[in-house]
Each structure stands twice: as C-alpha cells, then as structure tokens.
Motif scaffolding. Structure first.
Motif, short mmCIF file in Angstrom:
data_model
loop_
_atom_site.label_atom_id
_atom_site.label_comp_id
_atom_site.label_asym_id
_atom_site.label_seq_id
_atom_site.Cartn_x
_atom_site.Cartn_y
_atom_site.Cartn_z
N VAL A 308 -22.55 -26.36 25.65
CA VAL A 308 -22.03 -25.86 25.11
C VAL A 308 -23.13 -24.46 23.99
CG1 VAL A 308 -19.84 -27.72 24.92
CG2 VAL A 308 -22.60 -27.55 23.28
N VAL A 309 -22.39 -24.24 22.85
CA VAL A 309 -22.97 -23.42 22.13
C VAL A 309 -22.44 -23.48 20.82
CG1 VAL A 309 -24.13 -21.46 23.80
CG2 VAL A 309 -22.09 -21.37 21.90
N ARG A 310 -23.66 -23.47 20.09
CA ARG A 310 -23.39 -23.56 18.83
C ARG A 310 -21.95 -22.83 17.97
NH1 ARG A 310 -28.24 -25.61 15.17
NH2 ARG A 310 -27.70 -27.41 16.82
N LYS A 311 -21.52 -23.31 17.56
CA LYS A 311 -19.74 -22.85 17.22
C LYS A 311 -20.48 -22.08 15.93
CE LYS A 311 -15.02 -22.68 15.57
NZ LYS A 311 -14.16 -23.84 14.57
N ARG A 312 -20.66 -20.63 16.48
CA ARG A 312 -21.23 -19.36 14.41
C ARG A 312 -20.28 -20.04 13.06
NH1 ARG A 312 -20.09 -14.70 18.20
NH2 ARG A 312 -22.02 -13.63 19.71
N ASN A 313 -18.94 -20.24 12.97
CA ASN A 313 -19.13 -20.67 12.16
C ASN A 313 -17.37 -20.74 11.93
OD1 ASN A 313 -16.59 -18.42 12.21
ND2 ASN A 313 -18.32 -16.71 12.03
N ALA A 314 -16.73 -21.60 11.07
CA ALA A 314 -15.32 -22.34 11.27
C ALA A 314 -14.50 -21.43 11.86
CB ALA A 314 -14.96 -22.53 9.49
N LYS A 315 -14.56 -20.02 11.92
CA LYS A 315 -13.56 -19.27 12.02
C LYS A 315 -13.35 -18.96 13.66
CE LYS A 315 -11.33 -19.56 7.81
NZ LYS A 315 -10.36 -19.78 7.56
N GLU A 316 -14.83 -18.71 14.39
CA GLU A 316 -14.67 -18.35 15.45
C GLU A 316 -13.93 -18.82 16.22
OE1 GLU A 316 -17.76 -17.75 18.99
OE2 GLU A 316 -18.33 -19.51 17.15
N SER A 317 -12.70 -18.61 17.03
CA SER A 317 -11.68 -19.08 18.20
C SER A 317 -12.05 -18.96 18.88
CB SER A 317 -10.98 -17.87 17.94
OG SER A 317 -11.08 -16.52 18.46
N VAL A 318 -12.40 -20.34 19.27
CA VAL A 318 -13.34 -20.70 20.38
C VAL A 318 -12.72 -22.73 20.53
CG1 VAL A 318 -15.99 -19.62 20.94
CG2 VAL A 318 -15.86 -21.72 19.41
N GLY A 319 -12.85 -22.83 21.95
CA GLY A 319 -12.41 -24.27 22.43
C GLY A 319 -13.79 -25.27 21.71
N LEU A 320 -13.44 -26.63 22.21
CA LEU A 320 -14.68 -26.58 21.14
C LEU A 320 -14.45 -28.79 21.62
CD1 LEU A 320 -13.96 -27.00 17.13
CD2 LEU A 320 -15.62 -25.85 19.06
N ILE A 321 -15.24 -29.07 22.48
CA ILE A 321 -15.80 -30.35 23.11
C ILE A 321 -16.22 -30.82 22.03
CG2 ILE A 321 -16.54 -31.58 24.56
CD1 ILE A 321 -15.88 -29.25 25.97
N GLN A 323 -13.93 -35.62 20.89
CA GLN A 323 -13.81 -36.99 21.71
C GLN A 323 -12.35 -36.86 20.72
OE1 GLN A 323 -14.63 -41.73 20.64
NE2 GLN A 323 -16.23 -40.06 19.72
N LYS A 324 -11.02 -37.29 21.62
CA LYS A 324 -10.14 -37.13 21.36
C LYS A 324 -8.78 -38.12 21.56
CE LYS A 324 -5.93 -34.46 21.86
NZ LYS A 324 -4.78 -33.05 22.60
N ASN A 325 -9.00 -39.47 20.73
CA ASN A 325 -8.09 -39.98 21.12
C ASN A 325 -9.47 -41.17 21.66
OD1 ASN A 325 -6.27 -40.16 18.73
ND2 ASN A 325 -4.91 -39.16 20.77
N GLY A 326 -10.74 -41.05 21.99
CA GLY A 326 -11.99 -41.65 22.29
C GLY A 326 -12.19 -41.11 23.78
N LYS A 327 -11.30 -40.30 24.05
CA LYS A 327 -11.73 -39.94 25.66
C LYS A 327 -12.27 -38.40 25.17
CE LYS A 327 -9.54 -42.40 28.28
NZ LYS A 327 -10.02 -43.60 29.48
N PRO A 328 -13.64 -37.89 25.75
CA PRO A 328 -13.44 -36.74 26.10
C PRO A 328 -12.24 -35.36 26.44
CG PRO A 328 -14.22 -37.89 28.13
CD PRO A 328 -13.95 -38.80 27.02
N ASP A 329 -12.81 -34.41 25.50
CA ASP A 329 -11.43 -33.62 25.89
C ASP A 329 -12.13 -32.30 25.26
OD1 ASP A 329 -9.21 -31.93 26.15
OD2 ASP A 329 -8.16 -33.74 25.27
N VAL A 330 -11.06 -31.55 25.29
CA VAL A 330 -11.47 -30.05 24.72
C VAL A 330 -10.00 -30.13 23.93
CG1 VAL A 330 -11.26 -27.37 25.07
CG2 VAL A 330 -12.69 -28.57 27.28
N VAL A 331 -10.22 -29.01 22.18
CA VAL A 331 -9.18 -28.88 21.81
C VAL A 331 -9.48 -27.34 21.09
CG1 VAL A 331 -8.63 -30.78 20.11
CG2 VAL A 331 -10.56 -29.53 19.99
N GLU A 332 -9.04 -26.49 21.17
CA GLU A 332 -8.66 -25.28 21.02
C GLU A 332 -8.34 -24.96 20.08
OE1 GLU A 332 -9.13 -22.72 23.69
OE2 GLU A 332 -9.30 -24.20 24.88
N TYR A 333 -9.37 -23.54 19.31
CA TYR A 333 -8.96 -23.72 17.96
C TYR A 333 -7.39 -23.34 17.46
CZ TYR A 333 -9.71 -20.51 13.83
OH TYR A 333 -9.77 -19.70 12.65
N SER A 334 -6.72 -22.57 17.96
CA SER A 334 -5.42 -23.29 17.39
C SER A 334 -4.98 -24.78 16.46
CB SER A 334 -4.56 -22.33 18.55
OG SER A 334 -4.46 -22.78 19.74
#
Length: 514
Positions: A308-321, A323-334
């Motif tokens: 991963v790279v460090r998100k530039r700012n809170a508004k950058e529209s990138v998916g994030l790695i 922990q979702k409900n105890g599991k590794p996951d990706v959540v989209e910006y939206s």
C-alpha cells in the motif's frame, strides 16, 4: 482432479475461447437441440435468433461459445451481482479498523536492518527458484488513444521503452542480483502474463518482436483470462452480431480461475514455486519480484500480503486496505463517511487512521493458490454499467447505444481477502514516489497520464544519482533535471557508486556503467 475441475470451470464460467485455430464443426441436430433447450429453460433462447441465417463456420463458432457458458449460472451470478446479499446480520453495524500492527510494516519507518534482512531473504528465495511473477495485463490502452495492450505503451522516456520492457528488465536485474548474492548461475524468475481476448495475440507478437526483452522465452508464459457474456438491462444475454455473443473479460479477479484453466498453477508446481508476486501492468514504478516484499511476506509466513501507499489526504478517492468485521478487506472511498475518512491515528495524530491505499500489488503463497478450488466459487461478481453495442433481435440491426444499456460482470482480485484469516494476511506500506505511478489517462490530463508516469521515473533516477553523491544539472529548463536509469543498471538505487563524482546533464538516460 484438475481436469475434472477445469471441465467444471468450462461449464460454469469458462475458459476464454480463442478465435483462431482449426475450424470447428457445425453441431449435429441433437447437439444443437440440447443446447437450445438449456438456454430456453434459462429464458435466454434469444441467442439463437439468427442461427439459421449463419454460415457453417459461424454456426460452429456461435455454438462453441454458447456451449462454454452455463446460462443458469449466468442468470444466478447476474441476480447476485444486481442484488448482492448482505454480509452483515440484520441490524449489525459494519466495524472498520486498521489492520493490527502485527500484520503491518512500513518502509517509511522500518529499521534499516529489518529491510536489509527481508531483501537478503527475498534474494535467497529467488536463488532457490521459488519466486514467480504474475502480471495482470488484460487492459487495452483505449483511454490512452491506443488499441494496443497497455503494456506496449511508450510513456515517452528518453529510452523510448514500453511498460513491458521496463518490467522485463526489472525481472532480469533481480535474477542478476540473486546470482551475484548466491554465486549460482542461470537463476530464473518465471513471468506469467495474463492477457484478455482482445490483447493476447498482440501481446504475444510484441514479446516475440522484442525477443522477450532479454529474458529466456521458456520462462515467459502468456495466458488468457476468462470472459462472461454482456447482459442487457432486462437480464438478457446480448449478441454483438448475429453470429457472436457480446462478451467482456471477467475482471482482474478472474486471475484465480485463469491460473487453473491455463495450467499456470501446474507449471508453478513443477518448478517448485512457493512465492508469487502479482501486479497490474499500468504501474511504471512497480518493483517486480521485489526481494524486500517477498522476504517480508515469507518472514510472516502469510498466504496473502499486499503493498500500500500512504493516502495523500482524506479526500483522495482510493480503495483502502482495512480490517472489516475482523477480516482483511478493501473498502472503496465511496463506502466510507467523512468522519471515517478524516479520522486520525490515535498513536500518530498527524496521520490518518485509515491511510493504507490499495495499489493492486500482491503476494501469494503457493500453498494458498493450491486451495483455489475450495473458494473460487465464493467470489462475488460486480456490476459495471456500460454502453454495449448489440444486435436488435427484432430488426437484426446493430445498435450503438448513447447511454448504458447493459452490464458487464467482473470480479476483483481483492475479493479473496476476506476469505483469509488476519493471521495469514500482511500489509507493507511503501513510498509512493518510489513504487506507485499508475497510467490511467490520456496525455495532457495532468494526473496519472504518460507525462506523470515519465516524470516519476525521471525524478526517481535523479534522487538515486543524488543519493550517491552525483550532481544533476539541466541543459535546458531548470525544472528538467530528470534522469532515466535503466533497470539493467539498478533495480532500486543500488550499484550506482560509479556516479558519485559525476555531473549528469539532464534530461539523461543511463543504460550501462561507464
């Protein structure tokens, strides 16, 4: 077992069928009726509307394509994609947390001795012949103004190298570094290049014309991901022409089935591969077969790791790695609200709490890929609403819609993450300026375009020269101080001591030590 499963894949999802090869035979009346009945039962009989008008070759081609799909399965995955089941119980809140510290590391603040240990370990695994690379290269350069595979694209470097060449040379260099470290000769990192129907032949020709960019062609395998039919807004399989089903590649998540149907996994097993690096072709800075990443993942004994790279700012529209409900996951910006996006790390208040931006750069253990049959059917399909040219069933004419008239179904490579336990998942944060510069947009866009890709490589080269004490001066404008350093000379900034007393007139390219 493998042949049985491949047959199942052919029935359910498919192997992508090549358009070239020996002519297929027209089906018998009995074969045709059996397939027509299957599609009629699924409410998809319209695909045979023009069958009797076709030539023998066209009938054979349409039959073979339709036989590769199970229409009942297509209906099922379409329904699930359009109306996905809720993963959480009624009333249960989705809980997002960063990955635990035990599963993460950052190049930005790791100890030098840890990074060196991972690097040395990674090269040792390469020298043992245990490391392979899978490249996801199914996309065309349509947005870039080219119909060629995106990997063929020349971003305008002084050397005029394509993305494929840059990445091939990085593989070659890691092989050389491993040979130097171990004293062994002829070390190989197999490179498996996943294409799609529209890009396979062009990719094969490009590699042949460029003599595999100096790699041994026996260690380069070009294979093809699957396809799925395009579906109308009314749920019907669309025809591209009277003789062809409208199809689209099944997304980068199709990599898992493709590893099976192409026999890539079998080849890995024969070679004794244990560690696999997978990435997307459009990142010009990608460190292919990165020894540090491989060594890190192997030291954690995980099944999946991701950069991963460090998100530039809170508004950058990138998916994030996360922990979702105890599991590794990706959540989209939206998918996250402003409060979550802007939340700060309690231990590092100057940093965002959720900052691990997904760059589609992953590690897999081979033992995990040996279990694909156990979970591949659990991966969801996602909907992409598109303008899809099609044949009007009533009029028999081609329609080019002006607004989205249907959907393409695709899977995402990271959909497998939640199927992995946190104990078997790891994440490495890397420097964006060193490892991530995607090529998404046409020249002149100013963001993620050929100019930014080129400049990011040139800026990296300048930093490498300056890091060893070299001086970079511009022969033209003051801001043009970029240096292209060939991967054949340096993989990650190492081995440049010969430049420490040099003054480089930029823009420049360094192709060899002299």
């Amino acid at each position: 077992m493998a042949s049985t499963f491949n047959t199942l894949l052919d029935k359910l999802h498919l192997n992508s069928k090549d358009d070239e090869g020996p002519p297929a035979k027209e089906p018998t009346e009995e074969e045709l009726k059996e397939l027509q009945d299957k599609y009629t039962k699924a409410g998809q009989e319209q695909v045979f509307t023009f069958y009797n008008e076709l030539s023998t070759a066209e009938k054979a081609g349409l039959f073979e394509r339709l036989k590769s799909f199970d229409p009942k399965y297509i209906n099922e995955i379409t329904e699930k994609a359009l109306h996905p089941p809720s993963n959480s119980k009624e009333g249960q809140e989705t809980i997002l947390e960063p990955l635990p510290d035990t599963a993460t590391a950052s190049i930005l603040d790791s100890k030098d001795e840890d990074i060196q240990a991972w690097y040395t370990s990674g090269l040792e695994l390469v020298s043992k012949g245990q490391v392979a690379v899978v490249l996801m290269a199914g996309g065309q350069g349509t947005r870039l103004g080219s119909s060629d595979p995106k990997g063929c694209f020349n971003i305008g470097l002084p050397s005029q190298k394509s993305l494929f060449q840059i990445q091939a040379e990085r593989i070659w260099k890691v092989q050389q570094l491993a040979e130097k470290e171990s004293g062994k000769k002829d070390i190989a990192i197999p490179w498996y290049v996943m294409t799609s129907g529209p890009t396979r032949r062009s990719t094969e020709r490009f590699f042949e014309e460029h003599k595999y960019f100096g790699l041994n062609k026996d260690n380069v395998s070009i294979f093809e991901q699957g396809v799925l039919p395009c579906i109308s807004n009314e749920g019907k399989i669309l025809l591209e022409s009277k003789a062809k089903v409208a199809v689209a590649p099944d997304g980068n998540g199709g990599i898992y089935q493709a590893l099976l149907t192409s026999n890539v996994r079998t080849d890995m097993r024969k070679r004794g591969i244990q560690h696999i690096h997978a990435y997307c072709v459009d990142n010009c800075l990608v460190r292919v077969a990165d020894p540090v990443f491989t060594g890190f993942a192997a030291s954690k004994d995980v099944d999946i790791a991701t950069k991963v790279v460090r998100k530039r700012n809170a508004k950058e529209s990138v998916g994030l790695i996360v922990q979702k409900n105890g599991k590794p996951d990706v959540v989209e910006y939206s998918e996250i609200d402003n409060a979550t996006a802007e939340a700060k790390d309690s231990n590092k208040p100057d940093l965002l709490k959720f900052r691990a931006a997904n760059i589609v750069n992953h590690y897999y253990s081979f033992r995990f890929l040996e279990t694909i049959e156990d979970w591949v059917h659990k991966l969801p399909h996602h909907v992409a609403r598109k303008k899809i040219p099609y044949i009007d069933i009533e009029e028999g004419e081609t329609i080019k819609p002006e607004k989205p008239n249907g959907i393409k179904l695709e899977q995402f490579v990271f959909d497998v993450f939640p199927l992995t336990s946190l104990e078997k998942f790891a994440c490495m944060e890397v420097k964006r300026e060193d490892e991530f510069s995607p090529l998404k947009n046409a020249k002149g866009t100013g963001e993620d375009d050929p100019d930014t890709s080129k400049q990011d490589i040139l800026n990296q080269g300048r930093r490498w020269v300056q890091n060893v004490g070299g001086i970079v001066e511009s022969e033209t404008a003051p801001e043009e101080t970029g240096v292209e350093i060939s991967p054949l000379v340096s993989y990650g900034g190492e081995g440049l001591e010969f430049l420490q007393t040099r003054t480089i007139k930029a823009p420049a390219v360094i192709e060899k030590e002299d």
